[in-house]
Design a protein around this motif. Structure first.
Motif, PDB file in Angstrom:
ATOM      1  N   ASP A 110       0.830  -1.210   0.000  1.00  0.00           N
ATOM      2  CA  ASP A 110       0.000   0.000   0.000  1.00  0.00           C
ATOM      3  C   ASP A 110       0.865   1.261   0.000  1.00  0.00           C
ATOM      4  N   ALA A 126      -5.689   0.383 -15.871  1.00  0.00           N
ATOM      5  CA  ALA A 126      -6.279   1.371 -14.964  1.00  0.00           C
ATOM      6  C   ALA A 126      -5.840   2.802 -15.288  1.00  0.00           C
ATOM      7  N   LYS A 163      -5.531   0.331  -8.085  1.00  0.00           N
ATOM      8  CA  LYS A 163      -6.545   0.834  -7.164  1.00  0.00           C
ATOM      9  C   LYS A 163      -6.401   2.341  -6.931  1.00  0.00           C
ATOM     10  N   GLU A 210      -1.453  -4.520  -9.529  1.00  0.00           N
ATOM     11  CA  GLU A 210      -2.834  -4.553  -9.018  1.00  0.00           C
ATOM     12  C   GLU A 210      -3.028  -3.523  -7.911  1.00  0.00           C
TER      13      GLU A 210
END
Length: 311
Positions: A59, A162, A105, A101
């Motif tokens: 993260d 994305a 986000k 991935e």
């Protein structure tokens, strides 16, 4: 423009050279490593993490403006057993997929601009051929190394889909005396028994470590650039010419060839990496305007190997 950059592989051969270059440019770095250093400061933060395993580090990395993913098991570290092949695969494909991935986000920076993901690949993507020339548009081969590189690049797909700017560097033979192929060449030449590998006719697509690091910076600094880039110098050489040049720079003979059958006994399946031919050209890199400091082999070797003693 300064950025907050996340990096894996910061303690490897490429990362060790790239980190101070990025810090000198004013960027702030978050370096992820299984064995992080304890020298964190306002500009450089070390974070413990295994790039093949999800964790809190992921993260943190995904929240950066750009991520440079250099981690990967050294293909030359061991003979290619099925277990070691799987380790090499996971260290590249699985880690790239996890980061892509996570970035998918959060595909935008705080200022609304697209994030950047620069990930490694290798010229192992291309087939081997004694005479063919390969550019970024060439098709892949169908061997294990080819499939590894293909899967490695494909693992970045989630980030690209994305809206993250993805640049993939297909790295060739990176020259630095502290590691990689050049380090392995040095010992026999130091012992006066250096010479070509196999037939010596195979092409070697090389690059000075400094030029590869500057290429990464070039891609960081040019948001219009994405896609595949061949991390090689514009003038590949045959193995016999590489060895002659290395001998000349080191003032050592280059006369004793190492036959392929003997190399296979010592190296096993890895022999295909050192004896098969790939003439790879950085067509897109040159078209982008990137300037090499060392486009020719002999000046590159002299810069890397000759100690500069100012008078």
């Amino acid at each position: 423009m300064t950025m907050r950059i996340g990096m894996t592989g910061a303690t490897g051969m490429i990362g060790t050279k790239l980190v101070p270059m990025l810090l000198e440019s004013g960027h702030r770095l978050l370096a992820v490593s299984r064995r992080p250093k304890s020298s964190s400061n306002d500009q450089l933060t070390w974070l413990a993490g295994d790039p093949t395993q999800a964790g809190d580090w992921l993260d943190e990395l995904a929240g950066c403006d750009a991520v440079i993913h250099l981690a990967g098991e050294n293909l030359f570290a061991k003979r290619w057993s099925p277990t070691f092949k799987q380790q090499c695969w996971d260290s590249r494909v699985q880690s790239t997929r996890l980061i892509a991935e996570a970035m998918a986000k959060l595909p935008r920076c705080a200022d609304g601009k697209a994030k950047t993901f620069i990930c490694g690949s290798a010229i192992g993507y291309y087939p081997t051929d004694p005479e063919a020339e390969f550019t970024e548009d060439s098709a892949p081969g169908n061997g294990w190394l080819n499939q590894l590189s293909l899967a490695w690049e494909g693992a970045a797909g989630a980030a690209q889909d994305a809206g993250v700017r993805v640049a993939k560097i297909r790295t060739g033979i990176v020259l630095d005396p502290a590691g990689g192929a050049l380090q392995k060449f040095l010992f026999p030449f130091q012992m006066f028994v250096g010479g070509p590998l196999g037939s010596g006719k195979q092409w070697m697509s090389w690059i000075h470590l400094g030029d590869l690091c500057r290429m990464v910076q070039w891609l960081l600094d040019h948001p219009e650039l994405s896609g595949v880039w061949n991390g090689v110098a514009p003038h590949p050489v045959r193995n016999r010419d590489f060895c002659k040049t290395l001998g000349r720079v080191m003032k050592r003979p280059s006369w004793l060839p190492a036959p392929r059958w003997a190399l296979r006994i010592v190296l096993g399946e890895v022999v295909q990496v050192v004896c098969d031919s790939q003439k790879v050209l950085p067509e897109r890199v040159l078209q982008s305007g990137f300037q090499y400091a060392f486009p020719e082999l002999e000046p590159a070797l002299r810069d890397l190997l000759i100690v500069k003693n100012p008078l």
